[in-house]
Scaffold this motif. Structure first.
Motif, PDB file in Angstrom:
ATOM      1  N   ARG A  33      -4.971  -5.527   0.688  1.00 25.64           N
ATOM      2  CA  ARG A  33      -3.660  -5.740   0.087  1.00 25.64           C
ATOM      3  C   ARG A  33      -2.589  -5.860   1.174  1.00 25.64           C
ATOM      4  N   ASP A  34      -1.699  -6.801   0.999  1.00 22.94           N
ATOM      5  CA  ASP A  34      -0.578  -7.045   1.914  1.00 22.94           C
ATOM      6  C   ASP A  34      -1.004  -7.735   3.201  1.00 22.94           C
ATOM      7  N   ARG A  35      -2.244  -8.221   3.292  1.00 27.09           N
ATOM      8  CA  ARG A  35      -2.637  -9.063   4.406  1.00 27.09           C
ATOM      9  C   ARG A  35      -2.671 -10.503   3.900  1.00 27.09           C
ATOM     10  N   THR A  36      -2.080 -11.391   4.645  1.00 28.57           N
ATOM     11  CA  THR A  36      -2.037 -12.787   4.234  1.00 28.57           C
ATOM     12  C   THR A  36      -2.503 -13.675   5.379  1.00 28.57           C
ATOM     13  N   ILE A  37      -2.870 -14.900   5.041  1.00 29.64           N
ATOM     14  CA  ILE A  37      -3.318 -15.901   6.004  1.00 29.64           C
ATOM     15  C   ILE A  37      -2.430 -17.124   5.850  1.00 29.64           C
ATOM     16  N   PRO A  58       0.808  -1.222   0.000  1.00 28.85           N
ATOM     17  CA  PRO A  58       0.000   0.000   0.000  1.00 28.85           C
ATOM     18  C   PRO A  58       0.844   1.276   0.000  1.00 28.85           C
ATOM     19  N   SER A  59       2.061   1.189   0.532  1.00 27.95           N
ATOM     20  CA  SER A  59       2.949   2.352   0.592  1.00 27.95           C
ATOM     21  C   SER A  59       3.508   2.735  -0.773  1.00 27.95           C
ATOM     22  N   GLY A  60       3.376   1.829  -1.740  1.00 27.90           N
ATOM     23  CA  GLY A  60       3.951   2.062  -3.055  1.00 27.90           C
ATOM     24  C   GLY A  60       5.268   1.332  -3.251  1.00 27.90           C
ATOM     25  N   ARG A  61       5.861   0.859  -2.151  1.00 22.84           N
ATOM     26  CA  ARG A  61       7.078   0.057  -2.269  1.00 22.84           C
ATOM     27  C   ARG A  61       6.717  -1.323  -2.831  1.00 22.84           C
ATOM     28  N   PRO A  99      -4.196  -0.217  10.131  1.00 27.95           N
ATOM     29  CA  PRO A  99      -3.519   1.064  10.391  1.00 27.95           C
ATOM     30  C   PRO A  99      -2.377   1.393   9.444  1.00 27.95           C
ATOM     31  N   GLU A 100      -1.751   0.374   8.843  1.00 26.06           N
ATOM     32  CA  GLU A 100      -0.605   0.658   7.979  1.00 26.06           C
ATOM     33  C   GLU A 100      -1.019   1.084   6.574  1.00 26.06           C
ATOM     34  N   HIS A 101      -2.309   0.994   6.266  1.00 27.00           N
ATOM     35  CA  HIS A 101      -2.789   1.377   4.939  1.00 27.00           C
ATOM     36  C   HIS A 101      -2.992   2.883   4.849  1.00 27.00           C
ATOM     37  N   PRO A 102      -2.751   3.446   3.670  1.00 28.24           N
ATOM     38  CA  PRO A 102      -3.086   4.869   3.475  1.00 28.24           C
ATOM     39  C   PRO A 102      -4.596   5.043   3.560  1.00 28.24           C
TER      40      PRO A 102
END
Length: 334
Positions: A231-235, A89-92, A315-318
């Motif tokens: 996005r960027d969350r996994t199980i 989500p940060s673009g990286r 919280p880490e998402h824009p």
């Protein structure tokens, strides 16, 4: 103590260093036990990971040592293990390993990887998920039996939307239900579908199920963690070993097993025999992709008729368009 061990898997030789290192002191399981376990369920774990960018949850000194999540492929990655580029989500971005054969799983296990966290995408198209993943998370005051009750109700919700769910234990107290989908929708649309499914489930049993993101509002209920589709969350994948003292694994189940099976039935010592007898219970999952049209129609109806729009992101998402205030309710009142 053996310095190393060599195992043949799929025609490749995987070297295991320090195979006698104890990884689970409570049970006495060693690094070699973990690697051999993954070889025994090779077809199943590969089906769960194949071509998926995968984060490695590593415990180089066992479950009582330090751990870390490795998102970027290790520098010593063999040339026969491909990678897939995913964006945060940060673009990286990062290039993560994408197992295409069982030997890749054993190679990672030799690095101390206990749990594999695959993205819900394939390396050929990392912008369109091919799985809708639903996490039924027991809150304090509830347990696995409550998650089972929620899962059975969830099955009815999914059936009504033309979706087929495939359940598995989380390896902890909860349950995961994966729905294979055609890769025709974005992460945002898949998450919107998950929210619609979760809200419908909550409507049917509001005393036992919640979609409240804020812990202070959940109560003793099963939380449907819709943000596991962000996005960027996994199980944790099916067959992954979980980093708890008793060495449980995330076990695929048949729906008819839910009432009788308990998480303690499936661990590093028992799962190999179950797999040898039953094979991969989710082997056919990828052959039956579903569509999200009905779920997205439900989401539109919720918004149009009930004013139910988006829910808070992690919280880490824009900040996302249409997202409500990301403020804990008790603090907002103050």
């Amino acid at each position: 103590m053996e310095e190393s061990l060599e195992l043949d898997v799929g025609g490749r030789t995987v070297r295991v260093s320090h195979p006698d290192k104890v990884y689970f002191p409570q049970r006495g399981f060693t690094k070699a036990d973990v690697v051999r376990y993954y070889r025994s369920v090779g077809d199943g774990i590969l089906r769960a990971l194949k071509d998926r960018p995968t984060t490695l949850q590593r415990y180089p000194d066992g479950v009582e040592g330090e751990s870390f999540f490795q998102k970027r492929a290790p520098k010593n990655l063999p040339d026969w293990i491909p990678t897939g580029r995913i964006s945060f989500p940060s673009g990286r971005y990062a290039d993560e390993i994408c197992p295409t054969e069982p030997a890749a799983v054993l190679w990672a296990a030799n690095l101390g990887c206990l749990t594999f966290h695959p993205w819900p995408v394939r390396r050929s198209d990392t912008e369109h998920p091919d799985e809708l993943r639903i996490d039924l998370d027991p809150q304090p005051g509830t347990g696995y039996a409550d998650a089972v009750r929620a899962a059975l109700a969830l099955r009815d919700v999914l059936d009504g939307l033309g979706l087929t769910g495939w359940p598995k234990t989380s390896g902890g107290r909860g349950l995961h239900v994966f729905v294979p989908i055609a890769p025709d929708w974005t992460f945002t649309q898949v998450r919107r579908s998950a929210i619609a499914v979760a809200r419908e489930l909550e409507r049917r049993d509001p005393g036992r199920i919640t979609t409240s993101w804020w812990k202070e509002e959940r109560g003793a209920k099963i939380f449907v963690d819709y943000n596991q589709t962000a996005r960027d969350r996994t199980i944790a994948s099916a067959y992954s070993v979980r980093p708890f003292p008793h060495a449980p694994v995330s076990a695929p189940l048949r729906w008819e097993e839910l009432d009788d099976a308990v998480p303690e039935d499936f661990d590093l010592g028992t799962m190999s025999a179950r797999f040898a007898e039953l094979g991969d219970l989710h082997a056919a999952m990828d052959r039956h992709p579903c569509g999200l049209e009905a779920a997205l129609e439900l989401a539109d109806r919720d918004e149009r008729e009930h004013g139910l729009g988006d829910l808070p992101y992690p919280p880490e998402h824009p900040k996302m368009k249409g997202e409500p205030k990301r403020v804990q309710p008790s603090r907002a009142k103050k």
